[in-house]
Design a protein around this motif. Structure first.
Motif, PDB file in Angstrom:
ATOM      1  N   THR A  51       0.841  -1.187   0.000  1.00  0.00           N
ATOM      2  CA  THR A  51       0.000   0.000   0.000  1.00  0.00           C
ATOM      3  C   THR A  51       0.881   1.243   0.000  1.00  0.00           C
ATOM      4  O   THR A  51       2.030   1.208   0.434  1.00  0.00           O
ATOM      5  N   SER A  52       0.344   2.319  -0.489  1.00  0.00           N
ATOM      6  CA  SER A  52       1.099   3.563  -0.548  1.00  0.00           C
ATOM      7  C   SER A  52       1.165   4.191   0.841  1.00  0.00           C
ATOM      8  O   SER A  52       0.176   4.211   1.570  1.00  0.00           O
ATOM      9  N   PRO A  53       2.345   4.722   1.231  1.00  0.00           N
ATOM     10  CA  PRO A  53       2.440   5.379   2.537  1.00  0.00           C
ATOM     11  C   PRO A  53       1.758   6.744   2.543  1.00  0.00           C
ATOM     12  O   PRO A  53       1.473   7.277   3.605  1.00  0.00           O
ATOM     13  N   LYS A  54       1.492   7.300   1.361  1.00  0.00           N
ATOM     14  CA  LYS A  54       0.860   8.617   1.297  1.00  0.00           C
ATOM     15  C   LYS A  54      -0.652   8.473   1.500  1.00  0.00           C
ATOM     16  O   LYS A  54      -1.290   7.645   0.842  1.00  0.00           O
TER      17      LYS A  54
END
Length: 44
Positions: A31-34
């Motif tokens: 998953t994207s950390p943003k």
């Protein structure tokens, strides 16, 4: 009676799809950390 049969067939089809996806599993990846923006930013 036909509506009940149609509803049962639709429910069985949806359950089959859910079970198939569960058996296959989630695709690999990270998953994207943003964080995603869920609101429109306010203008100053």
């Amino acid at each position: 009676m036909r509506a009940l049969i149609a509803a049962a067939i639709g429910l069985a089809a949806a359950l089959a799809v859910v079970l198939t996806v569960t058996a296959i599993g989630a695709p690999p990846g990270e998953t994207s950390p943003k964080p995603l923006r869920t609101t429109v930013p306010e203008h100053p």
